[in-house]
Design a protein around this motif. Structure first.
Motif, PDB file in Angstrom:
ATOM      1  N   VAL A 139       0.848  -1.185   0.000  1.00 40.60           N
ATOM      2  CA  VAL A 139       0.000   0.000   0.000  1.00 40.60           C
ATOM      3  C   VAL A 139       0.886   1.239   0.000  1.00 40.60           C
ATOM      4  O   VAL A 139       1.558   1.529   0.969  1.00 40.60           O
ATOM      5  CB  VAL A 139      -0.920   0.027   1.239  1.00 40.60           C
ATOM      6  N   LYS A 140       0.886   1.970  -1.109  1.00 43.57           N
ATOM      7  CA  LYS A 140       1.660   3.211  -1.154  1.00 43.57           C
ATOM      8  C   LYS A 140       0.950   4.272  -1.987  1.00 43.57           C
ATOM      9  O   LYS A 140       1.562   5.071  -2.664  1.00 43.57           O
ATOM     10  CB  LYS A 140       3.068   2.958  -1.712  1.00 43.57           C
ATOM     11  N   GLY A 141      -0.375   4.267  -1.965  1.00 46.85           N
ATOM     12  CA  GLY A 141      -1.116   5.311  -2.656  1.00 46.85           C
ATOM     13  C   GLY A 141      -1.620   4.895  -4.022  1.00 46.85           C
ATOM     14  O   GLY A 141      -1.365   3.800  -4.515  1.00 46.85           O
ATOM     15  N   GLU A 142      -2.379   5.818  -4.638  1.00 47.00           N
ATOM     16  CA  GLU A 142      -2.982   5.572  -5.941  1.00 47.00           C
ATOM     17  C   GLU A 142      -1.918   5.488  -7.038  1.00 47.00           C
ATOM     18  O   GLU A 142      -0.921   6.215  -7.012  1.00 47.00           O
ATOM     19  CB  GLU A 142      -3.965   6.696  -6.280  1.00 47.00           C
ATOM     20  N   VAL A 143      -2.159   4.625  -8.012  1.00 45.21           N
ATOM     21  CA  VAL A 143      -1.278   4.511  -9.176  1.00 45.21           C
ATOM     22  C   VAL A 143      -1.841   5.408 -10.272  1.00 45.21           C
ATOM     23  O   VAL A 143      -3.001   5.251 -10.667  1.00 45.21           O
ATOM     24  CB  VAL A 143      -1.206   3.055  -9.668  1.00 45.21           C
ATOM     25  N   PRO A 144      -1.054   6.365 -10.774  1.00 47.25           N
ATOM     26  CA  PRO A 144      -1.554   7.301 -11.793  1.00 47.25           C
ATOM     27  C   PRO A 144      -1.658   6.640 -13.168  1.00 47.25           C
ATOM     28  O   PRO A 144      -0.799   6.815 -14.021  1.00 47.25           O
ATOM     29  CB  PRO A 144      -0.487   8.396 -11.788  1.00 47.25           C
ATOM     30  N   LEU A 145      -2.736   5.895 -13.386  1.00 47.92           N
ATOM     31  CA  LEU A 145      -2.813   5.078 -14.587  1.00 47.92           C
ATOM     32  C   LEU A 145      -4.263   4.841 -14.976  1.00 47.92           C
ATOM     33  O   LEU A 145      -5.128   4.678 -14.125  1.00 47.92           O
ATOM     34  CB  LEU A 145      -2.124   3.728 -14.306  1.00 47.92           C
ATOM     35  N   ARG A 146      -4.521   4.843 -16.289  1.00 45.99           N
ATOM     36  CA  ARG A 146      -5.804   4.425 -16.850  1.00 45.99           C
ATOM     37  C   ARG A 146      -5.537   3.308 -17.842  1.00 45.99           C
ATOM     38  O   ARG A 146      -4.665   3.433 -18.697  1.00 45.99           O
ATOM     39  CB  ARG A 146      -6.503   5.597 -17.557  1.00 45.99           C
ATOM     40  N   VAL A 147      -6.297   2.229 -17.733  1.00 45.37           N
ATOM     41  CA  VAL A 147      -6.056   1.029 -18.537  1.00 45.37           C
ATOM     42  C   VAL A 147      -7.331   0.669 -19.279  1.00 45.37           C
ATOM     43  O   VAL A 147      -8.425   0.702 -18.703  1.00 45.37           O
ATOM     44  CB  VAL A 147      -5.617  -0.138 -17.629  1.00 45.37           C
ATOM     45  N   ASP A 148      -7.199   0.300 -20.554  1.00 48.56           N
ATOM     46  CA  ASP A 148      -8.386   0.025 -21.373  1.00 48.56           C
ATOM     47  C   ASP A 148      -8.699  -1.465 -21.505  1.00 48.56           C
ATOM     48  O   ASP A 148      -9.438  -1.873 -22.394  1.00 48.56           O
ATOM     49  CB  ASP A 148      -8.225   0.652 -22.759  1.00 48.56           C
ATOM     50  N   VAL A 149      -8.130  -2.299 -20.642  1.00 46.35           N
ATOM     51  CA  VAL A 149      -8.498  -3.718 -20.598  1.00 46.35           C
ATOM     52  C   VAL A 149      -8.944  -4.043 -19.167  1.00 46.35           C
ATOM     53  O   VAL A 149      -8.606  -3.314 -18.231  1.00 46.35           O
ATOM     54  CB  VAL A 149      -7.316  -4.638 -21.003  1.00 46.35           C
ATOM     55  N   PRO A 150      -9.700  -5.124 -18.967  1.00 46.55           N
ATOM     56  CA  PRO A 150     -10.122  -5.479 -17.603  1.00 46.55           C
ATOM     57  C   PRO A 150      -8.922  -5.795 -16.713  1.00 46.55           C
ATOM     58  O   PRO A 150      -7.934  -6.377 -17.168  1.00 46.55           O
ATOM     59  CB  PRO A 150     -10.997  -6.717 -17.816  1.00 46.55           C
ATOM     60  N   VAL A 151      -9.023  -5.423 -15.440  1.00 45.26           N
ATOM     61  CA  VAL A 151      -7.945  -5.662 -14.481  1.00 45.26           C
ATOM     62  C   VAL A 151      -8.513  -6.357 -13.245  1.00 45.26           C
ATOM     63  O   VAL A 151      -9.512  -5.908 -12.680  1.00 45.26           O
ATOM     64  CB  VAL A 151      -7.248  -4.354 -14.065  1.00 45.26           C
ATOM     65  N   LEU A 152      -7.868  -7.439 -12.843  1.00 42.72           N
ATOM     66  CA  LEU A 152      -8.236  -8.173 -11.641  1.00 42.72           C
ATOM     67  C   LEU A 152      -7.237  -7.853 -10.542  1.00 42.72           C
ATOM     68  O   LEU A 152      -6.025  -7.999 -10.728  1.00 42.72           O
ATOM     69  CB  LEU A 152      -8.224  -9.678 -11.926  1.00 42.72           C
ATOM     70  N   THR A 165     -12.795  -3.064 -13.477  1.00 43.94           N
ATOM     71  CA  THR A 165     -11.961  -3.517 -12.370  1.00 43.94           C
ATOM     72  C   THR A 165     -12.692  -4.605 -11.594  1.00 43.94           C
ATOM     73  O   THR A 165     -13.883  -4.504 -11.309  1.00 43.94           O
ATOM     74  CB  THR A 165     -11.599  -2.365 -11.416  1.00 43.94           C
ATOM     75  N   LEU A 166     -11.957  -5.648 -11.266  1.00 42.13           N
ATOM     76  CA  LEU A 166     -12.501  -6.787 -10.531  1.00 42.13           C
ATOM     77  C   LEU A 166     -11.637  -7.007  -9.301  1.00 42.13           C
ATOM     78  O   LEU A 166     -10.424  -6.811  -9.338  1.00 42.13           O
ATOM     79  CB  LEU A 166     -12.475  -8.048 -11.403  1.00 42.13           C
ATOM     80  N   SER A 167     -12.245  -7.424  -8.206  1.00 47.49           N
ATOM     81  CA  SER A 167     -11.500  -7.701  -6.985  1.00 47.49           C
ATOM     82  C   SER A 167     -11.928  -9.037  -6.414  1.00 47.49           C
ATOM     83  O   SER A 167     -13.125  -9.322  -6.329  1.00 47.49           O
ATOM     84  CB  SER A 167     -11.730  -6.611  -5.937  1.00 47.49           C
ATOM     85  N   VAL A 168     -10.962  -9.848  -6.050  1.00 40.85           N
ATOM     86  CA  VAL A 168     -11.230 -11.116  -5.377  1.00 40.85           C
ATOM     87  C   VAL A 168     -10.375 -11.170  -4.126  1.00 40.85           C
ATOM     88  O   VAL A 168      -9.153 -10.994  -4.188  1.00 40.85           O
ATOM     89  CB  VAL A 168     -10.929 -12.326  -6.290  1.00 40.85           C
ATOM     90  N   SER A 169     -11.003 -11.409  -3.004  1.00 47.20           N
ATOM     91  CA  SER A 169     -10.290 -11.478  -1.732  1.00 47.20           C
ATOM     92  C   SER A 169      -9.698 -12.859  -1.526  1.00 47.20           C
ATOM     93  O   SER A 169     -10.262 -13.870  -1.975  1.00 47.20           O
ATOM     94  CB  SER A 169     -11.242 -11.149  -0.582  1.00 47.20           C
ATOM     95  N   VAL A 170      -8.558 -12.909  -0.832  1.00 44.53           N
ATOM     96  CA  VAL A 170      -8.010 -14.197  -0.414  1.00 44.53           C
ATOM     97  C   VAL A 170      -8.473 -14.530   1.000  1.00 44.53           C
ATOM     98  O   VAL A 170      -8.031 -15.515   1.597  1.00 44.53           O
ATOM     99  CB  VAL A 170      -6.470 -14.211  -0.486  1.00 44.53           C
ATOM    100  N   ILE A 309      -9.546 -15.620 -11.997  1.00 47.59           N
ATOM    101  CA  ILE A 309      -9.350 -15.803 -13.437  1.00 47.59           C
ATOM    102  C   ILE A 309     -10.689 -16.071 -14.121  1.00 47.59           C
ATOM    103  O   ILE A 309     -10.923 -15.622 -15.252  1.00 47.59           O
ATOM    104  CB  ILE A 309      -8.348 -16.941 -13.709  1.00 47.59           C
ATOM    105  N   ARG A 310     -11.595 -16.773 -13.442  1.00 52.50           N
ATOM    106  CA  ARG A 310     -12.940 -16.992 -14.008  1.00 52.50           C
ATOM    107  C   ARG A 310     -13.640 -15.661 -14.273  1.00 52.50           C
ATOM    108  O   ARG A 310     -14.226 -15.452 -15.340  1.00 52.50           O
ATOM    109  CB  ARG A 310     -13.766 -17.848 -13.039  1.00 52.50           C
ATOM    110  N   LEU A 311     -13.570 -14.742 -13.308  1.00 57.48           N
ATOM    111  CA  LEU A 311     -14.203 -13.435 -13.480  1.00 57.48           C
ATOM    112  C   LEU A 311     -13.500 -12.622 -14.571  1.00 57.48           C
ATOM    113  O   LEU A 311     -14.146 -11.947 -15.371  1.00 57.48           O
ATOM    114  CB  LEU A 311     -14.163 -12.659 -12.162  1.00 57.48           C
ATOM    115  N   LEU A 312     -12.167 -12.687 -14.585  1.00 51.62           N
ATOM    116  CA  LEU A 312     -11.421 -11.907 -15.575  1.00 51.62           C
ATOM    117  C   LEU A 312     -11.728 -12.391 -16.992  1.00 51.62           C
ATOM    118  O   LEU A 312     -11.931 -11.574 -17.905  1.00 51.62           O
ATOM    119  CB  LEU A 312      -9.923 -12.006 -15.291  1.00 51.62           C
ATOM    120  N   LEU A 313     -11.787 -13.690 -17.191  1.00 50.63           N
ATOM    121  CA  LEU A 313     -12.104 -14.229 -18.522  1.00 50.63           C
ATOM    122  C   LEU A 313     -13.515 -13.845 -18.946  1.00 50.63           C
ATOM    123  O   LEU A 313     -13.766 -13.573 -20.129  1.00 50.63           O
ATOM    124  CB  LEU A 313     -11.940 -15.743 -18.526  1.00 50.63           C
ATOM    125  N   HIS A 314     -14.430 -13.827 -17.990  1.00 52.53           N
ATOM    126  CA  HIS A 314     -15.789 -13.385 -18.312  1.00 52.53           C
ATOM    127  C   HIS A 314     -15.783 -11.936 -18.787  1.00 52.53           C
ATOM    128  O   HIS A 314     -16.449 -11.591 -19.780  1.00 52.53           O
ATOM    129  CB  HIS A 314     -16.690 -13.532 -17.077  1.00 52.53           C
TER     130      HIS A 314
END
Length: 345
Positions: A139-152, A165-170, A309-314
């Motif tokens: 954790v070191k702050g926001e990443v100054p980035l915009r991405v045009d593909v899905p990110v998990l 953007t997708l999030s999966v907890s461990v 990966i299931r969510l990202l592929l979807h």
């Protein structure tokens, strides 16, 4: 074996219909096998792969990419550490990606700073990946980035903007809570916590789970100790805690720290578990064979990777549809010989 499909110099390369003819299956079956799709019998899959190898047939990835607008590749941004937890998560990510028939592109960041993460993502985007997995626990702050593909984002909340953007907890919070509750259930008045480095998101998650368990039972919250995931930092903490006879239970945020902690306590004259109980975190199978065998909570690396990966592929393959529901990761406590009731019980 004579196939009737031998080719001499200057002949055209084999085609999918040649593979189908030799294997005795349809072209659709060939396509399904070579794209690693389901609904193909093991015998048909074996025949197709054998025929493709015999003919020297290779799937035209470039042509398929042009037709679909995708490269069938996924990029992974990971912290450059060899720790059991991080390494295990990456192994399962790789298996899930390759089982889905996608290629894997991996980039490591040594420090996890926003600029390093941004550079790693840009490098993957230049390779034309269809989606990105961020297994970045710092954790070191926001990443100054915009991405045009899905990110998990695995095990941490989104840290930059993406098309989806997708999030999966461990499940670190619940695992930490379970580890702490185990010690309280044994009769310990409170539980000390040896946490990881302060700037790691994984540290924050585990600290909050420990705090939640203590608060729910009305137990006193002792001062927090921080290690660096290493057995050496656990050993130092064990030596520091050994002089405080009120310490009867410790939850360590990593198995290696827990093993070092036990060694430090015992070297200073405190017995484990007779005087002090210790619980680790990760589920490293090696520590079932130390003395005493380590009680720990197992991180669901495979379940989290498969789910993510299931969510990202979807999101990649069905961008205009809603995501399927996310399944909660399992919580598993492995009770071994390093925990027991406190000495007074």
């Amino acid at each position: 074996m004579t196939t009737g499909l031998e080719r001499g110099a200057g002949s055209s390369p084999p085609r999918s219909e040649d593979v189908a003819r030799l294997a005795g299956v349809s072209r659709k079956t060939v396509s399904r096998v070579l794209n690693n799709e389901p609904y193909v019998s093991d015998e048909s899959r074996r025949r197709v792969l054998a025929a493709a190898e015999e003919l020297g047939y290779r799937l035209n990835q470039a042509a398929r990419s042009l037709a679909s607008g995708r490269t069938r590749s996924i990029g992974v941004v990971a912290l450059g550490t060899a720790g059991y937890g991080t390494a295990s998560l990456l192994v399962h990510i790789e298996h899930a990606v390759r089982d889905a028939g996608y290629a894997l592109r991996m980039v490591y960041t040594p420090d996890g700073d926003p600029e390093g993460i941004a550079g790693a993502v840009e490098s993957l985007l230049e390779q034309g990946v269809d989606g990105i997995v961020v297994s970045e626990p710092i954790v070191k702050g926001e990443v100054p980035l915009r991405v045009d593909v899905p990110v998990l984002f695995l095990g941490a909340p989104p840290s930059f903007i993406a098309s989806r953007t997708l999030s999966v907890s461990v499940g670190a919070h619940e695992l930490a809570r379970t580890a702490t509750e185990h010690l309280l259930d044994l009769g310990h008045v409170t539980v000390h916590h040896l946490a990881g480095p302060r700037r790691w998101y994984a540290t924050k998650d585990r600290v909050e789970g420990w705090q939640a368990a203590l608060a729910a039972r009305g137990a006193h919250e002792p001062p927090l100790l921080n290690g660096d995931w290493s057995a050496g930092s656990g050993y130092a903490a064990g030596r520091a805690l050994a002089s405080d006879r009120s310490v009867t239970a410790v939850f360590a945020a990593g198995d290696e720290m827990a093993i070092g902690l036990i060694h430090g306590l015992r070297e200073a004259g405190r017995r484990v578990p007779e005087d002090v109980s210790v619980v680790g975190f990760d589920g490293n199978p090696v520590f079932a064979y130390v003395s005493p065998p380590l009680t720990t909570v197992r991180q669901p690396f495979e379940a989290a990777s498969d789910e993510g990966i299931r969510l990202l592929l979807h999101a990649i393959e069905k961008p205009d549809t809603e995501l399927p529901p996310v399944n909660d990761p399992p919580v598993e406590l492995i009770v071994r010989g390093s925990t027991a009731p406190p000495p007074s019980l």
